[in-house]
Scaffold this motif. Sequence first.
Motif, mmCIF file in Angstrom:
data_model
loop_
_atom_site.group_PDB
_atom_site.id
_atom_site.type_symbol
_atom_site.label_atom_id
_atom_site.label_comp_id
_atom_site.label_asym_id
_atom_site.label_seq_id
_atom_site.Cartn_x
_atom_site.Cartn_y
_atom_site.Cartn_z
ATOM 1 N N LYS A 127 0.829 -1.206 0.000
ATOM 2 C CA LYS A 127 0.000 0.000 0.000
ATOM 3 C C LYS A 127 0.868 1.263 0.000
ATOM 4 C CE LYS A 127 -3.442 -2.780 0.257
ATOM 5 N NZ LYS A 127 -4.366 -2.873 1.371
ATOM 6 N N VAL A 128 0.545 2.165 -0.918
ATOM 7 C CA VAL A 128 1.210 3.464 -0.986
ATOM 8 C C VAL A 128 0.280 4.500 -0.348
ATOM 9 C CG1 VAL A 128 2.186 5.223 -2.508
ATOM 10 C CG2 VAL A 128 2.353 2.803 -3.122
ATOM 11 N N THR A 129 0.786 5.235 0.626
ATOM 12 C CA THR A 129 0.000 6.286 1.269
ATOM 13 C C THR A 129 0.810 7.581 1.275
ATOM 14 O OG1 THR A 129 0.855 5.855 3.504
ATOM 15 C CG2 THR A 129 -1.028 4.536 2.770
ATOM 16 N N LYS A 130 0.209 8.626 1.800
ATOM 17 C CA LYS A 130 0.911 9.906 1.865
ATOM 18 C C LYS A 130 2.150 9.824 2.744
ATOM 19 C CE LYS A 130 -3.172 12.788 1.051
ATOM 20 N NZ LYS A 130 -4.022 13.896 1.572
ATOM 21 N N THR A 131 2.114 8.919 3.706
ATOM 22 C CA THR A 131 3.245 8.801 4.630
ATOM 23 C C THR A 131 4.105 7.573 4.348
ATOM 24 O OG1 THR A 131 1.842 7.607 6.206
ATOM 25 C CG2 THR A 131 2.004 10.007 6.466
ATOM 26 N N LYS A 132 3.689 6.714 3.385
ATOM 27 C CA LYS A 132 4.448 5.500 3.097
ATOM 28 C C LYS A 132 4.851 5.462 1.625
ATOM 29 C CE LYS A 132 4.324 0.446 3.217
ATOM 30 N NZ LYS A 132 5.691 0.359 3.744
ATOM 31 N N VAL A 133 6.154 5.528 1.402
ATOM 32 C CA VAL A 133 6.715 5.407 0.060
ATOM 33 C C VAL A 133 7.191 3.975 -0.129
ATOM 34 C CG1 VAL A 133 8.563 6.165 -1.482
ATOM 35 C CG2 VAL A 133 7.419 7.819 -0.009
ATOM 36 N N VAL A 134 6.866 3.382 -1.255
ATOM 37 C CA VAL A 134 7.315 2.027 -1.556
ATOM 38 C C VAL A 134 8.693 2.107 -2.209
ATOM 39 C CG1 VAL A 134 6.862 -0.067 -2.877
ATOM 40 C CG2 VAL A 134 4.971 1.178 -1.817
ATOM 41 N N ASN A 135 9.628 1.314 -1.691
ATOM 42 C CA ASN A 135 10.980 1.260 -2.248
ATOM 43 C C ASN A 135 11.255 -0.137 -2.766
ATOM 44 O OD1 ASN A 135 12.151 3.988 -1.350
ATOM 45 N ND2 ASN A 135 11.336 3.159 0.556
ATOM 46 N N GLY A 136 12.131 -0.242 -3.721
ATOM 47 C CA GLY A 136 12.529 -1.549 -4.236
ATOM 48 C C GLY A 136 13.955 -1.512 -4.744
ATOM 49 N N THR A 137 14.538 -2.693 -4.877
ATOM 50 C CA THR A 137 15.887 -2.832 -5.430
ATOM 51 C C THR A 137 15.810 -3.677 -6.690
ATOM 52 O OG1 THR A 137 16.888 -2.687 -3.232
ATOM 53 C CG2 THR A 137 18.234 -3.625 -4.999
ATOM 54 N N LEU A 138 16.394 -3.180 -7.751
ATOM 55 C CA LEU A 138 16.387 -3.901 -9.024
ATOM 56 C C LEU A 138 17.467 -4.966 -9.019
ATOM 57 C CD1 LEU A 138 16.016 -0.834 -11.420
ATOM 58 C CD2 LEU A 138 14.215 -2.352 -10.601
ATOM 59 N N THR A 139 17.116 -6.144 -9.527
ATOM 60 C CA THR A 139 18.066 -7.251 -9.601
ATOM 61 C C THR A 139 18.455 -7.479 -11.059
ATOM 62 O OG1 THR A 139 16.327 -8.922 -9.830
ATOM 63 C CG2 THR A 139 16.963 -8.298 -7.593
ATOM 64 N N ASN A 140 19.230 -8.523 -11.283
ATOM 65 C CA ASN A 140 19.663 -8.833 -12.653
ATOM 66 C C ASN A 140 18.539 -9.390 -13.506
ATOM 67 O OD1 ASN A 140 22.371 -8.016 -12.430
ATOM 68 N ND2 ASN A 140 22.880 -9.888 -11.333
ATOM 69 N N THR A 141 17.453 -9.794 -12.862
ATOM 70 C CA THR A 141 16.276 -10.275 -13.592
ATOM 71 C C THR A 141 15.123 -9.308 -13.380
ATOM 72 O OG1 THR A 141 15.589 -11.624 -11.691
ATOM 73 C CG2 THR A 141 16.971 -12.682 -13.362
ATOM 74 N N THR A 142 14.159 -9.337 -14.288
ATOM 75 C CA THR A 142 13.003 -8.458 -14.176
ATOM 76 C C THR A 142 12.168 -8.850 -12.964
ATOM 77 O OG1 THR A 142 12.936 -8.148 -16.564
ATOM 78 C CG2 THR A 142 10.929 -7.648 -15.349
ATOM 79 N N THR A 143 11.800 -7.864 -12.155
ATOM 80 C CA THR A 143 10.995 -8.115 -10.958
ATOM 81 C C THR A 143 9.693 -7.332 -11.036
ATOM 82 O OG1 THR A 143 12.122 -6.316 -9.780
ATOM 83 C CG2 THR A 143 13.012 -8.537 -9.508
ATOM 84 N N THR A 144 8.635 -7.919 -10.484
ATOM 85 C CA THR A 144 7.323 -7.273 -10.467
ATOM 86 C C THR A 144 6.878 -7.068 -9.028
ATOM 87 O OG1 THR A 144 6.702 -8.277 -12.575
ATOM 88 C CG2 THR A 144 4.921 -7.420 -11.204
ATOM 89 N N THR A 145 6.503 -5.858 -8.682
ATOM 90 C CA THR A 145 6.025 -5.533 -7.344
ATOM 91 C C THR A 145 4.594 -5.029 -7.438
ATOM 92 O OG1 THR A 145 8.259 -4.932 -6.636
ATOM 93 C CG2 THR A 145 6.434 -4.161 -5.277
ATOM 94 N N PRO A 146 3.620 -5.748 -6.821
ATOM 95 C CA PRO A 146 2.240 -5.277 -6.847
ATOM 96 C C PRO A 146 2.009 -4.217 -5.774
ATOM 97 C CG PRO A 146 2.372 -7.385 -5.711
ATOM 98 C CD PRO A 146 3.766 -7.059 -6.162
ATOM 99 N N ALA A 147 1.357 -3.149 -6.139
ATOM 100 C CA ALA A 147 1.115 -2.052 -5.202
ATOM 101 C C ALA A 147 -0.316 -1.559 -5.357
ATOM 102 C CB ALA A 147 2.107 -0.921 -5.424
#
Length: 739
Positions: free
Chosen positions: A371-391
Amino acid sequence: MAFSAACVALVVASVLTLCQGQGQDTTKTPGAFGSSVVDAVVERIRSRCVFSEDRLFLRRVAHVASRDGADSATYRPNFNGGIWKINETMFDATKACSNVYIRSACNNISSSFGIDWPAVTWSDLRKPLYSGLAAALSTLLTLRSQTMPGSITEQADLWVKMYGEQRETFINNADLATTVECKNKMDLLFLLDSSGSVSSSDFQLMLKFAADVIDAMPISTESVLVAGISFSSSVQIHFNFNDYSTKAQARSKMLNINKVSGGTYTYLGLNRAATTLYSSSAGARSDAKKVVVLVTDGRSSSFSATNQSAQALKDLGTTVFAVGVGGYRLNELQAAASDPICSHVLTLISFDHIQAILDGIQKSTCEANIKVTKTKVVNGTLTNTTTTTPAEAKVPGNKETIEASTSCGILDIYVSTADPKPGPAVHDDRYRATPDAPATLTVTETLPSGTTLFISVVGTRLPASAAALRNCSNYTWTLGVVPKKKITVICKENGVRRPCTNSDVVKAKLCDKKVDSDYPVDNPCTTSNLEKGLLRHPYPYDPTKFLQCDMKGNNYITLCPRGVTFNTRTRECGFTSPGGASTPQANEQDRNSTNSTSYTPVPPVSSNVGNPCTVRALAKNEFYHTHSSDEAKFIQCDEWGKAWVKACAPSTIWSQSHYTCIKKAKASTRTSGPTVTCSASDNYLPDPCDHHAYYRCVHQQATGVVCHPASLFFNPVAKVCGFVDSNAAAIPASCNASG
């Protein structure tokens, strides 16, 4: 007319409606296939309450029946059953929507998809969504009032009953369709009802269920951490996220929780779950998705208080699953659960039933939206393979928008207001974020504040070559709510300022969300890949394109047909009918057959000699080769490794040593001479007793030939007469005068 350099968005809201979305829905495209299409269909069927507790059966059947539609028999002529291979008899039975077992499902199909199922034809099942819906209805008709089994062995019996095929076929292949990985950090909290309305046996059922879920999870500080809380008249915290980092420890603690009876103050438990989930002292991680599994009979002391506390918990960014036990109260479970409710409410009937929902809860929790909110930013790290993050996010107010950014990668952002898991196959809108340009979601300009947006972030690292050019190494990305930029668009005509019109916006392409990128790619056309026949590879910046290799190691960015994407599993552009005239293989043959008449595709070459156009030959620039059965022809290779037969001019023959066709010397057939043995690898053999003669082998039969004029020698390298043989070996003493 001129526009300010800062033109990025529009001030006038009415003009924003001109921003054209890049929506796609291949679930309704006849002949579409692939895992992403099947996943989208199954998710739609579950989330629209058509068949919400299918226990992964539909997903498994798609793989077993047709390999997600990739099997060549899926879209064969005169069969319209589609990916789920529903025969016409099965389909006809599903049209009886008055049947008590499918009446509710038919109503949901009508209200959710706008499809009048009795009016659907069998040929419509070539569309994946229709095939999946037919499979769901057929399954419900077969089950009748029975509970849907969850284990593969039990589902195999249902498969046999529906399809009449061998049980082992399902057992041996079903598991390949439902591999579940928890790729994102998750704080998973079990909230257990210990009140007096829950029997001791049902409480033990709760504990066993929770313990089995823990056992199915990758418990570690870098993946899933669990906590356990029970409630009755008060709340008991049994263990926090930072108490146990192995599944054995957490499972053992869960199984040894004691029941403390009392009133059913569910709202107290939900309130404590909120403080625990977001407390660093309890071991909660700021970068982990938050998931609560509430297990209860749903008979709380206050429905309104429970509803309010559940909503407050969800508003913090928590995904809530409600699992009913005993004589559960369904409306309270539905009020507590996250949207879509159908896929977040489960029922637990007995110990035997745990296995039935275990795979489903594991998949659902691991794939829960962050969940993305005004106070919560979603972060991720890219790997050598394609990654999918549901938000998931709510459309913010007028002064804010949603933005995705990355420092050393490419993000494809798929957005939907209806599908919980949008992606290349199904989405309302698509955006691209690069290190040079964050992606700002313009849908936030046109949708009412508070509208739920389902978002999938598909991230790819910049290839090493591109990263080196940018001197970047921070492979991270963010998705969050940011203040809107105050940008003004100014229109001038002949130096005079005037109001901007819709036509101005269209011509200026202010809403263009172009996704092409000119970043370099690391060349996948290595010798190793070429020798393995891997000539097509994903293009990292755009799923509608791929990289095509030639046999010299060059790569070409190639565009898929309009409306389809590159399937990384089949290495083909996605959704044309496999095995039919429109397949890439068939198209390749069609292209070959229309080439110049002086060329004929191989095979060709010969039954005992393979294609000479190998990777290593082309790497040495060896593009021309001897024809194994006709000296007046030769083999020419193209850069794709294909061999073509070409004829020499009349009265000439191919000379490999000269790398061209040469004039053929006259020769006459001889009727006597030494005995020679034909070789499978060489059709022209020198006469061991006469350097002015040779033997030609046809079907392992040797025929003697004398060079003409007699002064010419046979050259065993060039395979022709006409050269001075200065290096000829001495004639063996065994040769007699007649030889």
